[in-house]
Scaffold this motif. Structure first.
Motif, short mmCIF file in Angstrom:
data_model
loop_
_atom_site.label_atom_id
_atom_site.label_comp_id
_atom_site.label_asym_id
_atom_site.label_seq_id
_atom_site.Cartn_x
_atom_site.Cartn_y
_atom_site.Cartn_z
N LEU A 46 -11.42 -52.48 39.21
CA LEU A 46 -10.63 -51.27 39.27
C LEU A 46 -10.07 -51.05 40.67
O LEU A 46 -10.75 -51.31 41.66
CB LEU A 46 -11.48 -50.05 38.88
CG LEU A 46 -11.97 -50.01 37.41
CD1 LEU A 46 -12.88 -48.82 37.21
CD2 LEU A 46 -10.79 -49.94 36.45
N GLU A 56 -15.18 -55.45 34.97
CA GLU A 56 -14.13 -54.45 34.80
C GLU A 56 -14.19 -53.38 35.89
O GLU A 56 -13.15 -53.02 36.46
CB GLU A 56 -14.25 -53.78 33.43
CG GLU A 56 -13.15 -52.79 33.14
CD GLU A 56 -13.16 -52.27 31.72
OE1 GLU A 56 -12.47 -51.26 31.46
OE2 GLU A 56 -13.85 -52.86 30.86
N ILE A 57 -15.39 -52.88 36.19
CA ILE A 57 -15.51 -51.84 37.22
C ILE A 57 -15.15 -52.39 38.59
O ILE A 57 -14.45 -51.74 39.38
CB ILE A 57 -16.92 -51.23 37.23
CG1 ILE A 57 -17.18 -50.49 35.91
CG2 ILE A 57 -17.10 -50.27 38.41
CD1 ILE A 57 -18.58 -49.89 35.80
N TYR A 71 -20.26 -46.34 31.94
CA TYR A 71 -19.10 -47.00 31.37
C TYR A 71 -18.51 -46.20 30.20
O TYR A 71 -17.28 -46.04 30.09
CB TYR A 71 -19.49 -48.39 30.89
CG TYR A 71 -18.34 -49.22 30.36
CD1 TYR A 71 -17.37 -49.72 31.22
CD2 TYR A 71 -18.22 -49.49 29.00
CE1 TYR A 71 -16.31 -50.48 30.74
CE2 TYR A 71 -17.17 -50.24 28.51
CZ TYR A 71 -16.22 -50.74 29.38
OH TYR A 71 -15.17 -51.48 28.90
N LYS A 92 -16.30 -45.89 39.73
CA LYS A 92 -16.51 -46.82 40.85
C LYS A 92 -17.49 -46.23 41.85
O LYS A 92 -18.37 -46.93 42.36
CB LYS A 92 -15.18 -47.13 41.56
CG LYS A 92 -14.28 -48.06 40.77
CD LYS A 92 -13.19 -48.65 41.65
CE LYS A 92 -13.77 -49.69 42.61
NZ LYS A 92 -12.72 -50.43 43.33
N GLN A 146 -11.47 -41.84 31.56
CA GLN A 146 -10.59 -42.67 32.38
C GLN A 146 -10.56 -42.25 33.85
O GLN A 146 -9.53 -42.32 34.52
CB GLN A 146 -9.17 -42.65 31.81
CG GLN A 146 -9.05 -43.31 30.44
CD GLN A 146 -9.40 -44.79 30.47
OE1 GLN A 146 -8.94 -45.53 31.34
NE2 GLN A 146 -10.21 -45.23 29.52
N ASN A 147 -11.71 -41.83 34.37
CA ASN A 147 -11.80 -41.45 35.77
C ASN A 147 -12.27 -42.66 36.57
O ASN A 147 -13.47 -42.90 36.73
CB ASN A 147 -12.77 -40.27 35.94
CG ASN A 147 -12.70 -39.68 37.34
OD1 ASN A 147 -12.50 -40.38 38.33
ND2 ASN A 147 -12.86 -38.36 37.42
N GLN A 148 -11.33 -43.44 37.07
CA GLN A 148 -11.65 -44.68 37.76
C GLN A 148 -12.42 -44.42 39.06
O GLN A 148 -13.38 -45.14 39.37
CB GLN A 148 -10.37 -45.46 38.08
CG GLN A 148 -9.65 -45.95 36.84
CD GLN A 148 -8.50 -46.88 37.19
OE1 GLN A 148 -8.40 -47.38 38.31
NE2 GLN A 148 -7.64 -47.13 36.23
N TYR A 156 -16.62 -43.30 31.50
CA TYR A 156 -15.33 -43.76 32.04
C TYR A 156 -14.32 -44.00 30.92
O TYR A 156 -13.15 -43.60 31.02
CB TYR A 156 -15.55 -45.03 32.86
CG TYR A 156 -14.31 -45.87 33.06
CD1 TYR A 156 -13.20 -45.36 33.72
CD2 TYR A 156 -14.25 -47.17 32.57
CE1 TYR A 156 -12.06 -46.13 33.90
CE2 TYR A 156 -13.13 -47.95 32.75
CZ TYR A 156 -12.03 -47.42 33.40
OH TYR A 156 -10.90 -48.18 33.56
#
Length: 376
Positions: free
Chosen positions: A375, A371-372, A316, A329, A323-325, A319
């Motif tokens: 995404l 949150e994950i 987390y 994931k 900001q690498n979604q 991330y």
């Protein structure tokens, strides 16, 4: 390597110390890779980094053995060995002696240069006082099995005042970095230790790796000021700027990291005004990043329900920095076994009893999972 005097004690210490909580591992990611440990210890000794910090629970009890084995080739008076008394592992007074004797045997020595009461907080200090932990450590000192006595600390400035007033301490270990200076009131703790005349050993100078790989927005002012310095170098130099800091521990896990840290601290000069301004700008950018203040110490483990808490927090945090979604994931849904994910948490609270950062772990796990999963 720069050396500093450990307060009024007859002990000269290198500015960089080898923290052995994150030793290199073999391919199974569990077993310590002794050959690489030996290489790192040899490199440390060759460069004057002769301060080694271990503890009873590190690497499931194998850190002490590996460190002791790697140091066995060197004369005992050529290095400084630090270990800690885990009060949570002691139910009766006799247990302290059993644990201590086990630690000496694991390390293959007959004396610790510094022996600390481990991870002191309001949750365990009453037990330490009830068992007479301080008197026990001083008795080991009188018997020649310990040279200096202290404690490592994980709590508030208010509680620190109680601990400092309760006994006379030779040395102490605290978490200090430029984020926790205000976030976890490390500034106030540093002041209290200094006013009490207690010299400091610093742990988590790069906050479990968080400050070793900053987001681009936080890197920018640092790169503009000193293009050749790594993120970790900035963090170490900031800590070194504090005069009551005598040793900076780094949980180094490979030879390259050790060589970089040695190069950073061998002749580190005080930060200039320009460098301080750049760091302040970086910190301002870093404050905009919402993440979990986890250092990866793994004191929260094992979880009774199988949640891999440090891994989830690390994923987390990475991330939030980058900001690498897709990556988060993938790492969470495909490469984290279902039985180890955050939604397995049953809110038993066992983890929170041992977390030095006092993270509301069950709440954060629930938030992270939601949150994950949400995404796109």
């Amino acid at each position: 390597m720069q050396r500093r005097q450990l307060g009024n004690l007859e002990l000269s210490t290198p500015l960089l110390g080898f923290g052995t909580m994150r030793l290199p591992l073999q391919e199974d990611k569990k077993t310590v890779d002794f050959e690489r440990v030996q290489q790192m210890v040899d490199c440390a000794m060759e460069n004057g980094v002769n301060y080694f910090d271990t503890a009873y629970p590190y690497h499931d009890g194998t850190s002490e053995e590996n460190v002791g084995r790697a140091l066995a080739k060197y004369p005992r008076d050529s290095y400084i060995l630090v270990d800690k008394l885990p009060i949570w592992a002691c139910k009766e007074k006799e247990d302290m002696q059993k644990v201590f004797d086990t630690q000496l045997e694991r390390c293959g020595v007959d004396c610790f240069d510094i022996y600390l009461l481990h991870a002191v907080s309001h949750e365990n200090y009453d037990d330490a006082e009830r068992l007479g932990a301080y008197d026990f450590m001083r008795r080991m000192q009188a018997e020649g099995k310990v040279r200096h006595v202290g404690f490592s600390f994980h709590d508030s400035p208010a509680f620190l005042q109680r601990v400092l007033a309760s006994h006379r301490w030779d040395v102490a270990q605290m978490q200090l970095n430029y984020v926790d200076w205000s976030l976890q009131h490390a500034d106030e703790q540093y002041r209290l230790f200094t006013e009490a005349g207690v010299p400091l050993i610093v742990m988590e100078p790069v906050r479990g790796g968080f400050l070793a790989k900053l987001p681009e927005s936080a890197q920018a002012p640092l790169r503009a000021c000193q293009p050749d310095w790594s993120d970790a170098a900035w963090a170490l130099r900031w800590v070194a700027d504090h005069p009551n800091v005598r040793v900076i521990l780094s949980g180094m896990s490979d030879l390259a990291m050790m060589e970089e840290n040695i190069d950073t601290l061998k002749d580190a000069a005080p930060l200039t005004e320009e460098e301080e301004r750049a760091l302040a700008e970086s910190l301002e950018e870093l404050s905009k990043v919402t993440a979990v203040p986890c250092t990866g110490c793994r004191y929260c483990m094992p979880c009774p329900f199988g949640v891999d808490i440090p891994r989830i927090f690390a994923l987390y945090n990475d991330y939030k920095r980058h900001q690498n979604q897709f990556l988060v994931k993938s790492m969470y849904q495909r490469f984290t076994p279902a039985e180890n994910r955050a939604d397995q948490c049953r809110r038993c609270g066992a983890c929170m009893k041992h977390c030095p950062q006092h993270i509301e772990i069950p709440d954060r796990l629930a938030e992270i999972h939601a949150e994950i999963q949400g995404l796109e």
